[in-house]
Design an enzyme around this catalytic site. Structure first.
Site, PDB file in Angstrom:
ATOM      1  N   ASP A 195       0.861  -1.182   0.000  1.00  9.45           N
ATOM      2  CA  ASP A 195       0.000   0.000   0.000  1.00  9.45           C
ATOM      3  C   ASP A 195       0.900   1.236   0.000  1.00  9.45           C
ATOM      4  O   ASP A 195       2.127   1.116  -0.086  1.00  9.45           O
ATOM      5  CB  ASP A 195      -0.960  -0.006   1.204  1.00  9.45           C
ATOM      6  CG  ASP A 195      -2.307   0.633   0.846  1.00  9.45           C
ATOM      7  OD1 ASP A 195      -2.304   1.818   0.445  1.00  9.45           O
ATOM      8  OD2 ASP A 195      -3.342  -0.045   0.934  1.00  9.45           O
ATOM      9  N   HIS A 269      -2.929   3.292  -4.501  1.00 11.18           N
ATOM     10  CA  HIS A 269      -2.318   2.804  -3.247  1.00 11.18           C
ATOM     11  C   HIS A 269      -0.916   2.251  -3.511  1.00 11.18           C
ATOM     12  O   HIS A 269      -0.560   1.169  -3.024  1.00 11.18           O
ATOM     13  CB  HIS A 269      -3.219   1.739  -2.596  1.00 11.18           C
ATOM     14  CG  HIS A 269      -4.453   2.331  -1.975  1.00 11.18           C
ATOM     15  ND1 HIS A 269      -4.421   3.105  -0.834  1.00 11.18           N
ATOM     16  CD2 HIS A 269      -5.754   2.278  -2.345  1.00 11.18           C
ATOM     17  CE1 HIS A 269      -5.655   3.493  -0.516  1.00 11.18           C
ATOM     18  NE2 HIS A 269      -6.489   3.018  -1.433  1.00 11.18           N
ATOM     19  N   GLU A 333     -10.033   2.946  -5.022  1.00  8.18           N
ATOM     20  CA  GLU A 333      -9.651   4.311  -4.669  1.00  8.18           C
ATOM     21  C   GLU A 333      -8.502   4.835  -5.535  1.00  8.18           C
ATOM     22  O   GLU A 333      -7.409   5.082  -5.045  1.00  8.18           O
ATOM     23  CB  GLU A 333      -9.265   4.361  -3.187  1.00  8.18           C
ATOM     24  CG  GLU A 333     -10.436   3.988  -2.278  1.00  8.18           C
ATOM     25  CD  GLU A 333     -10.087   4.045  -0.796  1.00  8.18           C
ATOM     26  OE1 GLU A 333     -10.937   4.506  -0.021  1.00  8.18           O
ATOM     27  OE2 GLU A 333      -8.982   3.619  -0.410  1.00  8.18           O
TER      28      GLU A 333
HETATM   29  C1  ACM Z   1     -10.999  -0.399   0.723  1.00  2.51           C
HETATM   30  O1  ACM Z   1     -11.462  -0.411   1.879  1.00  2.51           O
HETATM   31  N1  ACM Z   1     -10.395   0.685   0.248  1.00  2.51           N
HETATM   32  C2  ACM Z   1     -11.123  -1.552  -0.142  1.00  2.51           C
END
Ligand code: ACM
Length: 616
Positions: A195, A269, A333
């Site tokens: 991440d 991410h 995201e």
């Molecule tokens: C997430 O909680 N961004 C998958």
């Protein structure tokens, strides 16, 4: 046997809860349980017979007995003639199910002379887990109440996730996590390995991913979502798993019928990887660093051939390490800012006839999926992979509610339900209460997690089969220690187990939380886990009116005490504790605060509840 374990097991000798409970204390509640009079005595003379001595369940059970101080021999049944098979005091573990047992199912029969478990592959392991739950320790070994259990799971995918990027958890902790999943018949460990804040898996071809990407200079203090001031701990943070350690964990999980699903996040991410290799970004001239706070970062992988080559090479190593079917490639995201600012992306949109930057998202995911499929694996992605068209063969993890999952199932795609709104986000608080520790927010009390049903009413009968199962997620922005990870995981993971395994008709929160859970929480203590202690059964934060009150309270953990005060102070171990009904009388026109706390034998404490008693 370890001394600590022994002491606890002796305490757990009489499982009062299981005596009266129709499910005999078993979590997750089985498909069917019949109770009979009598018990089987497991002692040092008990013989373990099996038709499959190399089965993982057989090894697990004999290891369990050995750790409990027993030295029972395991005998291959094929060496015994009919006459010797009929001896008393035997436990038979068999996979000879003749096709009548559903996938992952088992049948367990206990009478006073023998125990028999017949299981279908993993089912034998689950039968052993149920047997272990029924075993009550005594000075000669164990007793097992006579019973007949028929059981199989509601869903094939029963998952638990752990984010090791925001905070790193070592090999020993990950194994303990897999252990507790296996006790409760969960079978997929979703390992969130990369991440913005850290890259945690060694990749031989790209050493900077861990040399640089596994380290951040400092970490945000306090809540980001509540808008706490920008404050950092000024302390470097790092950690990653070597490929040898990854192999060790994969093998450990496999021995417990747990498949590890690695997640390599893309295209968002990805700050940790970009900090290590800026050429992965759309503007390599900018300075990048591994993330130090939470949320979304605007810099994401640029969809260049160089990026795809590198990601393919990374995934080649990842696929070699993880033999399971699935590779999770994230997809959630993804801010489009960097792509919008990129001349390369404008050209790509035109060359590839993509609609816009949303189209880049599905182009990205489809390209990765093709590569992964060509290497005999399938992808899972968060529900954003639906944006701009779903890549073929992709399994969708529905986290932003159920909408994405419903849409994907209606399109004929496999789905795993993990909605935050359904109590599946274990980083959410377990009570809206200032006594709870810092968390990301939300609200996922045990009852909410328990109530979740992964099959949405919107799905037609023929679409329901696409719901492969259910998962809960443990994101660790605000979880820096194993003790806190346990606290957020337990006991909600036991509720998840029942959501994933138990037929809907057999689910019952009252029975789960008051008849079965108290014993399991004491067992978790014996096994060295931390957990959130529920408030006393019968207590809550509320206001009641009247003059004379009688409270019938029970500890939420077997062996714990419920302490209480009526003087306004928070109760502690030095205060009175409940030994029977508690009577409180409130004088006319007065108020009394009746406060309770549960304190376990190991010293764990529940929140304090306050019942305001008002005599108007
Ligand atoms: C997430 O909680 N961004 C998958």
């Amino acid at each position: 046997m370890k001394k600590f374990f022994l002491v606890w097991m002796m305490f757990l000798g009489v499982n009062a809860f299981a005596q009266r409970d129709a499910n005999m204390g078993i979590i997750p509640a089985p498909v069917s349980v019949k109770k009979f009079k009598g018990e089987f005595k497991l002692n040092s003379e008990t013989i373990i017979l099996t038709d499959s001595p190399n089965h993982r369940a057989v090894k697990y059970f004999s290891d369990y007995l050995r750790k409990s101080g027993m030295t029972n021999s395991v005998t291959d049944m094929s060496f015994l003639d009919e006459k010797h098979r009929k001896v008393k005091n035997v436990i038979t573990l068999s996979v000879n199910h003749k096709g009548e047992i559903p996938l992952e199912g088992y049948e367990l029969n206990v009478d006073d002379g023998k125990v028999t478990i017949v299981g279908r592959n993993a089912g034998l392991f689950y039968g052993v887990q149920t047997l272990i739950q029924l075993m009550q320790f005594n000075k000669n070994g164990f007793t097992i109440p006579c019973t007949s259990v028929k059981d199989h799971p509601r869903f094939g995918y029963r998952g638990m996730h752990l984010d090791v990027a925001r905070h790193f958890f070592d090999v020993e902790y990950v194994k303990r996590y897999i252990d507790v999943m296996a006790y409760y018949k969960l079978n997929h460990f979703h390992w969130h390995l990369t991440d913005d804040q850290g890259w945690r898996i060694e990749i031989k071809k790209y050493p900077k991913l861990t040399e640089k990407g596994s380290k951040r200079a400092q970490t945000k203090i306090g809540s980001q979502s509540k808008g706490d001031p920008e404050l950092y701990d000024n302390t470097p943070y790092e950690g990653f798993y070597t490929q040898e350690q990854i192999k060790e964990i994969v093998a450990y999980a496999e021995a417990r019928f747990v498949t590890v699903v690695p997640e390599i996040e893309m295209p968002g991410h990805s700050m940790a990887a970009i900090a290590a290799y800026p050429e992965l970004s759309c503007d390599p001239s900018k300075p990048y660093k591994v993330g130090e706070k939470w949320g979304e970062y605007k810099d994401v992988y640029c969809p260049t051939e160089e990026t795809f080559t590198m990601l393919n090479n990374i995934l080649t190593e990842v696929m070699d390490l993880f033999p399971g079917k699935y590779i999770h490639i994230g997809g959630d995201e993804v801010p489009k800012d960097a792509w919008k600012a990129s001349v390369f992306c404008k050209q790509l949109i035109s060359d590839r006839n993509l609609k816009d930057e949303e189209g880049i998202q599905s182009y990205f995911i489809s390209r990765m999926e093709k590569y992964i499929n060509s290497n005999r694996h399938s992808i899972i992605g968060w529900d954003e992979i639906l944006e701009g068209g779903l890549a073929p063969n992709a399994t969708v993890m529905s986290w932003r509610g159920e909408t994405g999952g419903i849409k994907a199932a209606q399109m004929g795609h496999d789905v795993i339900m993990t909605p935050g709104s359904g109590g599946m986000y274990f980083d959410h608080v377990q009570a809206k209460n200032p006594q709870e520790p810092l968390a990301i927010g939300g609200n996922a009390p045990l009852s909410k997690t328990y109530a979740y049903n992964p099959i949405p009413a919107e799905l037609a009968k023929d679409q329901q089969k696409y719901i492969l199962g259910v998962q809960a997620n443990l994101w660790t922005e605000y979880i820096a220690t194993p003790a806190k990870a346990d606290y957020m995981l337990l006991p909600r993971m036991l509720a998840l187990a029942e959501v994933a395994w138990t037929p809907l008709a057999n689910k019952n929160f009252d029975n789960f939380s008051t008849e079965r859970l108290p014993h399991h929480l004491a067992l978790l203590d014996a096994r060295g886990y931390n957990y959130r202690v529920p408030v006393a059964i019968g207590a809550s934060d509320t206001t009641l009116t009247g003059a004379n009150f009688t409270f019938e309270l029970q500890p939420s953990v077997e062996g714990a005490k419920v302490h209480y005060t009526i003087d306004g102070y928070a109760p502690r171990e030095t205060d009175l504790h409940v030994t029977g009904p508690v009577k409180v009388t409130v004088p006319a026109k007065k108020e009394i605060e009746f406060k309770t706390i549960v304190i376990t034998l190991s010293g764990k404490r529940s929140n304090v509840t306050t019942m305001k008693l008002v005599n108007k």
